[in-house]
Design a protein around this motif. Structure first.
Motif, short mmCIF file in Angstrom:
data_model
loop_
_atom_site.label_atom_id
_atom_site.label_comp_id
_atom_site.label_asym_id
_atom_site.label_seq_id
_atom_site.Cartn_x
_atom_site.Cartn_y
_atom_site.Cartn_z
N GLY A 111 24.04 -55.27 1.39
CA GLY A 111 22.83 -54.58 0.97
C GLY A 111 21.58 -55.42 1.16
N ILE A 112 20.77 -55.55 0.10
CA ILE A 112 19.52 -56.29 0.18
C ILE A 112 19.77 -57.78 0.40
N GLY A 113 21.02 -58.22 0.28
CA GLY A 113 21.38 -59.60 0.58
C GLY A 113 21.20 -59.98 2.04
N ILE A 114 20.87 -59.01 2.89
CA ILE A 114 20.59 -59.32 4.29
C ILE A 114 19.30 -60.11 4.43
N THR A 115 18.41 -60.04 3.45
CA THR A 115 17.06 -60.59 3.65
C THR A 115 17.04 -62.10 3.95
N PRO A 116 17.73 -62.96 3.20
CA PRO A 116 17.69 -64.37 3.59
C PRO A 116 18.47 -64.66 4.86
N ILE A 117 19.41 -63.76 5.19
CA ILE A 117 20.26 -63.97 6.37
C ILE A 117 19.49 -63.72 7.66
N LEU A 118 18.52 -62.79 7.66
CA LEU A 118 17.80 -62.45 8.89
C LEU A 118 17.21 -63.66 9.60
N PRO A 119 16.38 -64.48 8.93
CA PRO A 119 15.84 -65.63 9.64
C PRO A 119 16.90 -66.68 9.97
N MET A 120 17.99 -66.73 9.20
CA MET A 120 19.08 -67.64 9.52
C MET A 120 19.72 -67.28 10.86
N LEU A 121 19.93 -65.99 11.07
CA LEU A 121 20.50 -65.53 12.33
C LEU A 121 19.66 -65.99 13.52
N ARG A 122 18.35 -65.77 13.43
CA ARG A 122 17.47 -66.14 14.52
C ARG A 122 17.52 -67.65 14.77
N ALA A 123 17.49 -68.44 13.69
CA ALA A 123 17.51 -69.89 13.84
C ALA A 123 18.83 -70.38 14.41
N ALA A 124 19.95 -69.79 13.97
CA ALA A 124 21.26 -70.21 14.46
C ALA A 124 21.41 -69.91 15.94
N ILE A 125 20.97 -68.76 16.37
CA ILE A 125 21.06 -68.39 17.78
C ILE A 125 20.13 -69.26 18.62
N ALA A 126 18.94 -69.55 18.10
CA ALA A 126 18.02 -70.42 18.82
C ALA A 126 18.59 -71.82 18.99
N ALA A 127 19.45 -72.23 18.05
CA ALA A 127 20.09 -73.54 18.12
C ALA A 127 21.36 -73.52 18.97
N LYS A 128 21.65 -72.38 19.63
CA LYS A 128 22.81 -72.23 20.52
C LYS A 128 24.14 -72.26 19.78
N ALA A 129 24.13 -71.92 18.49
CA ALA A 129 25.38 -71.85 17.74
C ALA A 129 26.08 -70.52 17.98
N LYS A 130 27.37 -70.50 17.76
CA LYS A 130 28.13 -69.25 17.81
C LYS A 130 27.93 -68.53 16.48
N VAL A 131 27.58 -67.25 16.55
CA VAL A 131 27.17 -66.52 15.35
C VAL A 131 27.91 -65.20 15.23
#
Length: 302
Positions: A111-131
């Motif tokens: 649910g609303i727990g997606i909010t802190p995850i959104l910028p984490m996703l972008r940062a992890a992918i920018a760092a070339k991590a598997k997500v």
């Protein structure tokens, strides 16, 4: 406190508004994925919301607010009365849920727990991590940012409508996940508790929006010495340390009053606090909205 102007309000799911806050006096304070702010509302309430925009955008913050049926006045005000153009105060960002470097990540959001995850996703992918993202909610209509996630991440994001398919099988996910993956979980208490039961604690990072139900010894009286002012404050059993300080003319900033936001952090110079928060207070720190003392006296930096 920083001043912002409410630039936009968008409906991003059933019962969820996204708010874009533009800095009223220039660039806003920097932040990193996992951070949240206190939002000071015109009805004198202060509420905490995770930042879900782009950390590189120093001009704007984005948050999302769900309309809670049992609102204590915060979400109700946002959904019923707040309009673009309103000036709103916000705290500097605080982060008790930081994204740590890893080669792989499994993100679990409810649910609303997606909010802190959104910028984490972008940062992890920018760092070339598997997500991998597993995002669950009652229905896709009630899950904010589904279209944005689907468009940006494709098959790296999995969506589950629990009303149709039941809850995600976190035990199966744990069995399949790589030992190199860090697991970040934010959502309802039931999701967080299940994640804590099936994932190794050294790989799991969680954030709660509500305090964990726990039992402590009966409250007892103690005294607090304010080192800078020289004042001694008695804290009776029926009163929190935060309230006792406030009534004694030593007020602290506070918001949740449940030990989950960190806004009332207090430096302890001597004595042993009894930590009752869900943040995990650092050495020499405590959260007086819920925490008390194991010694008869505390000396604090006030």
């Amino acid at each position: 406190m920083q001043q912002t102007i409410l630039e936009r309000i968008d409906r991003v799911a059933q019962g969820v508004f996204s708010l874009v806050l533009r800095g009223a006096d220039g660039p806003l304070a920097p932040w990193e994925p996992g951070a949240h702010i206190d939002l000071h509302l015109p009805n004198w309430l202060v509420r905490q919301y995770s930042l879900c925009g782009d950390p590189a955008d120093r001009e704007r913050y984005r948050i999302a607010v769900r309309d809670e049926p049992l609102s204590r006045g915060g979400s109700e005000y946002v959904h019923r009365f707040l309009r673009p153009g309103r000036r709103l105060g916000v705290s500097s960002p605080r982060n008790h849920f930081p994204l740590e470097p890893a080669p792989e990540y499994l993100f679990l959001a409810g649910g609303i727990g997606i909010t802190p995850i959104l910028p984490m996703l972008r940062a992890a992918i920018a760092a070339k991590a598997k997500v991998t993202l597993m995002y669950a909610g009652r229905s896709t209509e009630t899950m904010p940012f589904v279209a944005e996630l689907h468009s940006a991440y494709g098959d790296r994001a999995r969506f589950m409508a629990t009303g149709d398919r039941g809850r995600p099988d976190l035990a199966a996910l744990a069995a399949q996940s790589s030992s190199r993956a860090l697991v970040y979980c934010c959502g309802p208490a039931s999701m967080v508790e299940t994640a804590e039961a099936v994932f190794p604690s050294d790989r799991l990072r969680t954030e709660r929006f509500q305090p964990t139900a726990r039992t402590f010894a009966p409250d007892t009286a103690f005294e607090v010495v304010c080192a800078r002012s020289g004042r001694t404050v008695e804290v009776p059993p029926e009163q929190s340390l935060l309230d006792a300080l406030s009534y004694a003319g030593q007020p602290l900033a506070s918001a949740c009053r449940e030990g989950v936001c960190g806004s009332c952090e207090l430096v302890v110079l001597d004595g042993e606090p009894e930590h009752r928060d869900d943040i995990g207070a650092a050495e020499g720190r405590m959260y007086p909205c819920v925490s008390r003392a194991l010694t008869s006296q505390l000396v604090v930096d006030l």
